[in-house]
Design a protein around this motif. Structure first.
Motif, PDB file in Angstrom:
ATOM      1  N   GLU A 185       0.834  -1.203   0.000  1.00 55.87           N
ATOM      2  CA  GLU A 185       0.000   0.000   0.000  1.00 55.87           C
ATOM      3  C   GLU A 185       0.870   1.254   0.000  1.00 55.87           C
ATOM      4  O   GLU A 185       2.015   1.227   0.456  1.00 55.87           O
ATOM      5  CB  GLU A 185      -0.915   0.008   1.233  1.00 55.87           C
ATOM      6  CG  GLU A 185      -1.896  -1.142   1.254  1.00 55.87           C
ATOM      7  CD  GLU A 185      -2.674  -1.229   2.558  1.00 55.87           C
ATOM      8  OE1 GLU A 185      -3.673  -1.962   2.604  1.00 55.87           O
ATOM      9  OE2 GLU A 185      -2.273  -0.563   3.530  1.00 55.87           O
ATOM     10  N   PRO A 186       0.343   2.381  -0.498  1.00 57.06           N
ATOM     11  CA  PRO A 186       1.118   3.625  -0.489  1.00 57.06           C
ATOM     12  C   PRO A 186       1.247   4.174   0.921  1.00 57.06           C
ATOM     13  O   PRO A 186       0.494   3.782   1.824  1.00 57.06           O
ATOM     14  CB  PRO A 186       0.283   4.563  -1.371  1.00 57.06           C
ATOM     15  CG  PRO A 186      -1.126   4.060  -1.203  1.00 57.06           C
ATOM     16  CD  PRO A 186      -1.005   2.572  -1.085  1.00 57.06           C
ATOM     17  N   TYR A 187       2.174   5.083   1.116  1.00 58.06           N
ATOM     18  CA  TYR A 187       2.402   5.631   2.448  1.00 58.06           C
ATOM     19  C   TYR A 187       2.839   7.085   2.326  1.00 58.06           C
ATOM     20  O   TYR A 187       3.591   7.444   1.420  1.00 58.06           O
ATOM     21  CB  TYR A 187       3.489   4.841   3.181  1.00 58.06           C
ATOM     22  CG  TYR A 187       3.682   5.262   4.618  1.00 58.06           C
ATOM     23  CD1 TYR A 187       2.875   4.751   5.621  1.00 58.06           C
ATOM     24  CD2 TYR A 187       4.685   6.164   4.970  1.00 58.06           C
ATOM     25  CE1 TYR A 187       3.063   5.122   6.956  1.00 58.06           C
ATOM     26  CE2 TYR A 187       4.872   6.542   6.300  1.00 58.06           C
ATOM     27  CZ  TYR A 187       4.054   6.024   7.278  1.00 58.06           C
ATOM     28  OH  TYR A 187       4.237   6.394   8.593  1.00 58.06           O
ATOM     29  N   ILE A 188       2.335   7.927   3.243  1.00 57.26           N
ATOM     30  CA  ILE A 188       2.786   9.317   3.291  1.00 57.26           C
ATOM     31  C   ILE A 188       2.785   9.790   4.742  1.00 57.26           C
ATOM     32  O   ILE A 188       1.852   9.509   5.503  1.00 57.26           O
ATOM     33  CB  ILE A 188       1.905  10.235   2.412  1.00 57.26           C
ATOM     34  CG1 ILE A 188       2.484  11.656   2.416  1.00 57.26           C
ATOM     35  CG2 ILE A 188       0.457  10.216   2.859  1.00 57.26           C
ATOM     36  CD1 ILE A 188       1.925  12.540   1.325  1.00 57.26           C
ATOM     37  N   ASP A 189       3.859  10.445   5.117  1.00 57.54           N
ATOM     38  CA  ASP A 189       4.013  10.976   6.467  1.00 57.54           C
ATOM     39  C   ASP A 189       4.252  12.480   6.322  1.00 57.54           C
ATOM     40  O   ASP A 189       5.333  12.921   5.947  1.00 57.54           O
ATOM     41  CB  ASP A 189       5.204  10.309   7.153  1.00 57.54           C
ATOM     42  CG  ASP A 189       5.360  10.758   8.610  1.00 57.54           C
ATOM     43  OD1 ASP A 189       4.470  11.457   9.106  1.00 57.54           O
ATOM     44  OD2 ASP A 189       6.373  10.401   9.224  1.00 57.54           O
ATOM     45  N   SER A 199       5.043   5.317  -3.285  1.00 51.42           N
ATOM     46  CA  SER A 199       3.855   4.927  -4.034  1.00 51.42           C
ATOM     47  C   SER A 199       3.432   3.496  -3.726  1.00 51.42           C
ATOM     48  O   SER A 199       4.170   2.724  -3.079  1.00 51.42           O
ATOM     49  CB  SER A 199       4.122   5.065  -5.535  1.00 51.42           C
ATOM     50  OG  SER A 199       5.213   4.244  -5.919  1.00 51.42           O
ATOM     51  N   ALA A 200       2.266   3.120  -4.206  1.00 51.14           N
ATOM     52  CA  ALA A 200       1.741   1.770  -4.004  1.00 51.14           C
ATOM     53  C   ALA A 200       2.504   0.774  -4.871  1.00 51.14           C
ATOM     54  O   ALA A 200       3.201   1.138  -5.818  1.00 51.14           O
ATOM     55  CB  ALA A 200       0.252   1.741  -4.349  1.00 51.14           C
ATOM     56  N   GLY A 201       2.346  -0.493  -4.533  1.00 52.20           N
ATOM     57  CA  GLY A 201       2.885  -1.550  -5.370  1.00 52.20           C
ATOM     58  C   GLY A 201       4.247  -2.069  -4.978  1.00 52.20           C
ATOM     59  O   GLY A 201       4.847  -2.863  -5.703  1.00 52.20           O
ATOM     60  N   LYS A 202       4.757  -1.625  -3.820  1.00 53.47           N
ATOM     61  CA  LYS A 202       6.052  -2.155  -3.385  1.00 53.47           C
ATOM     62  C   LYS A 202       5.892  -3.644  -3.037  1.00 53.47           C
ATOM     63  O   LYS A 202       4.898  -4.061  -2.445  1.00 53.47           O
ATOM     64  CB  LYS A 202       6.576  -1.391  -2.169  1.00 53.47           C
ATOM     65  CG  LYS A 202       6.809   0.086  -2.443  1.00 53.47           C
ATOM     66  CD  LYS A 202       7.968   0.276  -3.403  1.00 53.47           C
ATOM     67  CE  LYS A 202       8.111   1.724  -3.827  1.00 53.47           C
ATOM     68  NZ  LYS A 202       7.056   2.158  -4.777  1.00 53.47           N
ATOM     69  N   TYR A 203       6.909  -4.414  -3.414  1.00 51.85           N
ATOM     70  CA  TYR A 203       6.904  -5.852  -3.133  1.00 51.85           C
ATOM     71  C   TYR A 203       7.955  -6.097  -2.056  1.00 51.85           C
ATOM     72  O   TYR A 203       9.152  -5.971  -2.293  1.00 51.85           O
ATOM     73  CB  TYR A 203       7.230  -6.636  -4.408  1.00 51.85           C
ATOM     74  CG  TYR A 203       7.175  -8.138  -4.237  1.00 51.85           C
ATOM     75  CD1 TYR A 203       5.964  -8.818  -4.305  1.00 51.85           C
ATOM     76  CD2 TYR A 203       8.333  -8.880  -4.022  1.00 51.85           C
ATOM     77  CE1 TYR A 203       5.900 -10.196  -4.158  1.00 51.85           C
ATOM     78  CE2 TYR A 203       8.285 -10.257  -3.864  1.00 51.85           C
ATOM     79  CZ  TYR A 203       7.065 -10.910  -3.950  1.00 51.85           C
ATOM     80  OH  TYR A 203       7.004 -12.281  -3.801  1.00 51.85           O
ATOM     81  N   VAL A 204       7.492  -6.429  -0.844  1.00 53.75           N
ATOM     82  CA  VAL A 204       8.387  -6.496   0.309  1.00 53.75           C
ATOM     83  C   VAL A 204       8.312  -7.881   0.949  1.00 53.75           C
ATOM     84  O   VAL A 204       7.227  -8.382   1.249  1.00 53.75           O
ATOM     85  CB  VAL A 204       8.029  -5.429   1.361  1.00 53.75           C
ATOM     86  CG1 VAL A 204       9.017  -5.464   2.516  1.00 53.75           C
ATOM     87  CG2 VAL A 204       8.016  -4.042   0.718  1.00 53.75           C
ATOM     88  N   THR A 205       9.473  -8.500   1.151  1.00 48.69           N
ATOM     89  CA  THR A 205       9.558  -9.767   1.858  1.00 48.69           C
ATOM     90  C   THR A 205      10.349  -9.565   3.147  1.00 48.69           C
ATOM     91  O   THR A 205      10.917  -8.497   3.372  1.00 48.69           O
ATOM     92  CB  THR A 205      10.237 -10.852   0.995  1.00 48.69           C
ATOM     93  OG1 THR A 205      11.587 -10.457   0.733  1.00 48.69           O
ATOM     94  CG2 THR A 205       9.494 -11.046  -0.320  1.00 48.69           C
ATOM     95  N   MET A 206      10.393 -10.591   3.982  1.00 46.89           N
ATOM     96  CA  MET A 206      11.154 -10.493   5.229  1.00 46.89           C
ATOM     97  C   MET A 206      11.831 -11.820   5.543  1.00 46.89           C
ATOM     98  O   MET A 206      11.221 -12.885   5.407  1.00 46.89           O
ATOM     99  CB  MET A 206      10.244 -10.100   6.398  1.00 46.89           C
ATOM    100  CG  MET A 206      10.975 -10.082   7.759  1.00 46.89           C
ATOM    101  SD  MET A 206       9.893  -9.765   9.180  1.00 46.89           S
ATOM    102  CE  MET A 206       9.569  -8.020   8.971  1.00 46.89           C
TER     103      MET A 206
END
Length: 448
Positions: A161-165, A180-187
């Motif tokens: 999801e997008p994020y803004i602070d 912006s939206a669309g980040k693909y994040v693993t851990m």
């Protein structure tokens, strides 16, 4: 197409005595990160196959750092090679670009900056790889200053999801943090035992449920699996792993990338290659989700609530298994591609989830005891060490009391706990006056 999960697992299993479940989840995470970025899951509320794992155990003996190193070596080599070959970057530049995709800092600002910096150089895939993520989770669970909003930020990254602070305009040179939206994040991160970092509140938050906590108890370890640090032929492992990346993983990465790129040439928006899960498998996963929800209606325990993510992880791991095993299907001329996830993929994913989940009810019961646990462990460890140091002879109750100077009531509680955890045995010997109580560490009982 070779099974890329099994090929990686075979190499790592040969060179370390780390628990197999750590090595298997390492293999899954590599495929999820390197190849999963090009895919989405067809007709599912779970959109992307991005897996989040946290390895957890007592320090040292389970080789958590070693496994995290295995994970980093492969992902680093694959992405660096991709940027060097595909974007014609020099070796150092390619590695530097890859480094921008690693998220280690645990503060909200640090993570936001890492994602923004990566986005600025065209990176969309990120990996949270903190070897001491327990400290981050402890700060979140105890509400420590400097972590406000971190759980929300991580959850947004998980779902792309997008994020803004927004920062105050009264601050000179203030810069809003946003991506912006669309980040693909693993851990793929690690920590020691969960009770030292998490509390009951954390167990009911969505963030913990999204992370697969892979806890290995010392009772899961087998002494016969131990390997000498001088018999692992590290140079041989490195060569095998380089060959795995160069001959198997990277060519597949390039194939999937080109298929994804061509697939999007005629589209107005970014799309991903669909992983289509067989209908029979969908029904089985649907049954898992239904049964968990029904259990929560009957009993909203911490464990049942945590289990809500089981079906979500089952979908993702089934998809990742398919990506690792199955070639692309479709018509090259029209760039229409897909991958099929079969019952075998589902069964393999299910077996791993059964293994990773076997301690979770006990783990969740222990959450919230970290402060008490820390105080008790100082005493209970001291008691055990006194008993252990006497070897197969054991130690009399009176001697143990005199040597530890612990109050009788507390000492008895420690003894009871050690007996219940099968770390010590109580031997009672009859004498002319009164029975003699002796404590012996369990590991020495076979020698008596």
């Amino acid at each position: 197409m070779p099974d890329l999960i099994e090929e990686h697992f075979k190499i790592t299993r040969e060179f370390t005595d780390a628990p197999e479940i750590f090595l298997k989840t390492c293999s899954y995470h590599i495929i999820s990160t390197v190849l999963g970025q090009y895919f989405e899951i067809f007709d599912s509320h779970v959109k992307r196959p991005n897996l989040w794992f946290i390895l957890s155990s007592v320090p040292g003996i389970t080789r958590r750092s070693t496994v995290c190193g295995f994970n980093e070596d492969v992902i680093s080599r694959a992405f660096t090679k991709f940027y060097a070959d595909n974007e014609k970057l020099a070796g150092k530049e390619a590695y530097s670009k890859y480094s921008s995709s690693r998220i280690v800092d645990g503060t909200p600002e640090g993570i936001e900056d890492a994602v923004m910096d990566g986005e600025a150089v065209g990176i969309n895939t990120f990996n949270v790889c903190n070897p001491e993520i327990g400290d981050v989770l402890r700060k979140i669970s105890t509400g420590k200053s400097g972590t406000y909003g971190l759980d929300t930020l991580l959850s947004r990254l998980y779902y792309g999801e997008p994020y803004i602070d927004y920062l105050s305009r009264r601050v000179k040179n203030a810069r809003d943090r946003k991506f912006s939206a669309g980040k693909y994040v693993t851990m793929f991160s690690s920590m020691q035992e969960p009770q030292y970092y998490l509390n009951k509140t954390m167990s009911r938050q969505g963030l913990l449920r999204r992370m697969q906590l892979i806890y290995v108890d010392t009772k899961d370890l087998k002494k016969e699996n131990w390997k000498s640090p001088f018999c692992n032929n590290l140079h041989s492992y490195q060569k095998e792993m380089e060959d795995y990346v160069d001959d198997l993983l990277f060519p597949t990465m390039l194939e999937f990338y080109n298929a994804w790129k061509n697939y999007n040439e005629d589209l107005n928006d970014t799309h991903y290659i669909p992983v289509k899960i067989e209908d029979t498998v969908n029904k089985k996963i649907e049954k898992v989700a239904y049964e968990i929800d029904m259990k929560i209606i009957d009993n909203a325990s911490d464990y049942n609530i945590y289990q809500q993510s089981r079906w979500e992880n089952l979908i993702k791991m089934t998809a990742v298994s398919a990506i690792a095993r199955n070639p692309l299907e479709g018509k090259e001329k029209v760039n229409v591609w897909s991958i099929s996830a079969t019952y075998d993929d589902y069964q393999r994913a299910k077996n791993i989830l059964l293994e990773t989940g076997k301690h979770m009810e006990k783990v969740l019961d222990q959450l919230g005891t970290c402060e008490i646990q820390a105080k008790e462990d100082k005493g209970i460890d001291r008691v055990y060490q006194h008993i252990y140091s006497t070897g197969e002879k054991g130690i009399k109750r009176s001697d143990l009391s005199n040597n530890t100077h612990i109050k009788a009531k507390d000492l008895q509680e420690y003894i009871t706990t050690l007996v219940q955890s099968e770390k010590i045995k109580v031997i009672i010997k009859e004498t002319a006056s009164k029975p003699l109580v002796i404590y012996i560490a369990t590991c020495f009982m076979a020698q008596i």
